[in-house]
Design a protein around this motif. Structure first.
Motif, PDB file in Angstrom:
ATOM      1  N   TYR A  25       0.857  -1.179   0.000  1.00 40.27           N
ATOM      2  CA  TYR A  25       0.000   0.000   0.000  1.00 40.27           C
ATOM      3  C   TYR A  25       0.897   1.234   0.000  1.00 40.27           C
ATOM      4  CZ  TYR A  25      -3.668  -3.262   1.317  1.00 40.27           C
ATOM      5  OH  TYR A  25      -4.544  -4.312   1.340  1.00 40.27           O
ATOM      6  N   LEU A  26       0.719   2.104  -0.974  1.00 41.28           N
ATOM      7  CA  LEU A  26       1.531   3.302  -1.099  1.00 41.28           C
ATOM      8  C   LEU A  26       0.627   4.531  -0.957  1.00 41.28           C
ATOM      9  CD1 LEU A  26       4.512   3.946  -1.782  1.00 41.28           C
ATOM     10  CD2 LEU A  26       3.786   4.206  -4.146  1.00 41.28           C
ATOM     11  N   PRO A  27       0.927   5.423   0.001  1.00 42.94           N
ATOM     12  CA  PRO A  27       0.063   6.579   0.231  1.00 42.94           C
ATOM     13  C   PRO A  27       0.249   7.647  -0.858  1.00 42.94           C
ATOM     14  CG  PRO A  27       1.936   6.670   1.710  1.00 42.94           C
ATOM     15  CD  PRO A  27       2.040   5.387   0.944  1.00 42.94           C
ATOM     16  N   VAL A  28      -0.569   7.571  -1.887  1.00 41.20           N
ATOM     17  CA  VAL A  28      -0.530   8.527  -3.003  1.00 41.20           C
ATOM     18  C   VAL A  28      -1.958   8.841  -3.432  1.00 41.20           C
ATOM     19  CG1 VAL A  28       1.719   7.762  -3.862  1.00 41.20           C
ATOM     20  CG2 VAL A  28      -0.349   6.679  -4.733  1.00 41.20           C
ATOM     21  N   THR A  29      -2.092   9.849  -4.282  1.00 42.59           N
ATOM     22  CA  THR A  29      -3.403  10.190  -4.816  1.00 42.59           C
ATOM     23  C   THR A  29      -3.622   9.475  -6.148  1.00 42.59           C
ATOM     24  OG1 THR A  29      -2.538  12.094  -5.998  1.00 42.59           O
ATOM     25  CG2 THR A  29      -3.331  12.474  -3.744  1.00 42.59           C
ATOM     26  N   GLU A  30      -4.867   9.419  -6.576  1.00 41.95           N
ATOM     27  CA  GLU A  30      -5.193   8.764  -7.851  1.00 41.95           C
ATOM     28  C   GLU A  30      -4.495   9.416  -9.032  1.00 41.95           C
ATOM     29  OE1 GLU A  30      -9.109   7.007  -8.738  1.00 41.95           O
ATOM     30  OE2 GLU A  30      -9.707   7.950  -6.844  1.00 41.95           O
ATOM     31  N   GLU A  50      -3.809  -2.743  -8.179  1.00 46.33           N
ATOM     32  CA  GLU A  50      -5.120  -3.338  -7.909  1.00 46.33           C
ATOM     33  C   GLU A  50      -6.189  -2.322  -7.527  1.00 46.33           C
ATOM     34  OE1 GLU A  50      -4.412  -6.521  -5.074  1.00 46.33           O
ATOM     35  OE2 GLU A  50      -4.042  -7.867  -6.761  1.00 46.33           O
ATOM     36  N   GLY A  51      -5.869  -1.029  -7.538  1.00 47.01           N
ATOM     37  CA  GLY A  51      -6.865  -0.016  -7.235  1.00 47.01           C
ATOM     38  C   GLY A  51      -6.507   0.822  -6.025  1.00 47.01           C
ATOM     39  N   MET A  52      -7.359   1.790  -5.744  1.00 48.96           N
ATOM     40  CA  MET A  52      -7.178   2.664  -4.591  1.00 48.96           C
ATOM     41  C   MET A  52      -7.952   2.092  -3.410  1.00 48.96           C
ATOM     42  SD  MET A  52      -5.144   5.124  -5.504  1.00 48.96           S
ATOM     43  CE  MET A  52      -5.334   6.338  -4.192  1.00 48.96           C
ATOM     44  N   THR A  55      -4.638   5.203  -0.405  1.00 52.46           N
ATOM     45  CA  THR A  55      -3.434   4.486  -0.824  1.00 52.46           C
ATOM     46  C   THR A  55      -3.693   3.750  -2.133  1.00 52.46           C
ATOM     47  OG1 THR A  55      -4.023   2.469   0.377  1.00 52.46           O
ATOM     48  CG2 THR A  55      -2.695   4.079   1.568  1.00 52.46           C
ATOM     49  N   ALA A  56      -2.619   3.559  -2.889  1.00 52.74           N
ATOM     50  CA  ALA A  56      -2.661   2.708  -4.074  1.00 52.74           C
ATOM     51  C   ALA A  56      -2.263   1.310  -3.627  1.00 52.74           C
ATOM     52  CB  ALA A  56      -1.700   3.220  -5.136  1.00 52.74           C
ATOM     53  N   LYS A  57      -3.030   0.314  -4.049  1.00 48.29           N
ATOM     54  CA  LYS A  57      -2.794  -1.072  -3.648  1.00 48.29           C
ATOM     55  C   LYS A  57      -2.128  -1.816  -4.803  1.00 48.29           C
ATOM     56  CE  LYS A  57      -5.363  -5.185  -2.185  1.00 48.29           C
ATOM     57  NZ  LYS A  57      -6.711  -5.709  -1.905  1.00 48.29           N
ATOM     58  N   PHE A  58      -1.005  -2.482  -4.496  1.00 48.81           N
ATOM     59  CA  PHE A  58      -0.258  -3.246  -5.486  1.00 48.81           C
ATOM     60  C   PHE A  58      -0.073  -4.680  -5.015  1.00 48.81           C
ATOM     61  CE2 PHE A  58       1.201   1.122  -5.768  1.00 48.81           C
ATOM     62  CZ  PHE A  58       1.188   1.363  -7.130  1.00 48.81           C
TER      63      PHE A  58
END
Length: 71
Positions: free
Chosen positions: A17-22, A37-39, A47-50
């Motif tokens: 999980y990376l704390p960023v904006t869309e 995998e989405g926000m 967060t952006a989920k990878f």
């Protein structure tokens, strides 16, 4: 944050999980090793989920977008 480096041990996968904006993730290109995998909101923070596979990885923010590097 401008870069996040992480290592996934052999024979495993991980969710990152990376704390960023869309807007930062909008042009991300999936690789064989890292899939977006989405926000998702985690602890009240967007967060952006990878999903990542075994290896040494870096997620760099360059020119307002995320680039995945696997070594």
């Amino acid at each position: 944050m401008t870069s996040y480096a992480f290592t996934i041990p052999a024979n495993t996968t991980a969710t990152v999980y990376l704390p960023v904006t869309e807007s930062v993730i909008s042009e991300f290109t999936n690789t064989e090793a890292i899939q977006y995998e989405g926000m998702e909101v985690r602890n009240g923070i967007p967060t952006a989920k990878f999903k990542a596979v075994t290896g040494n990885h870096t997620l760099d923010i360059q020119n307002g977008r995320i680039i995945a590097v696997t070594r």
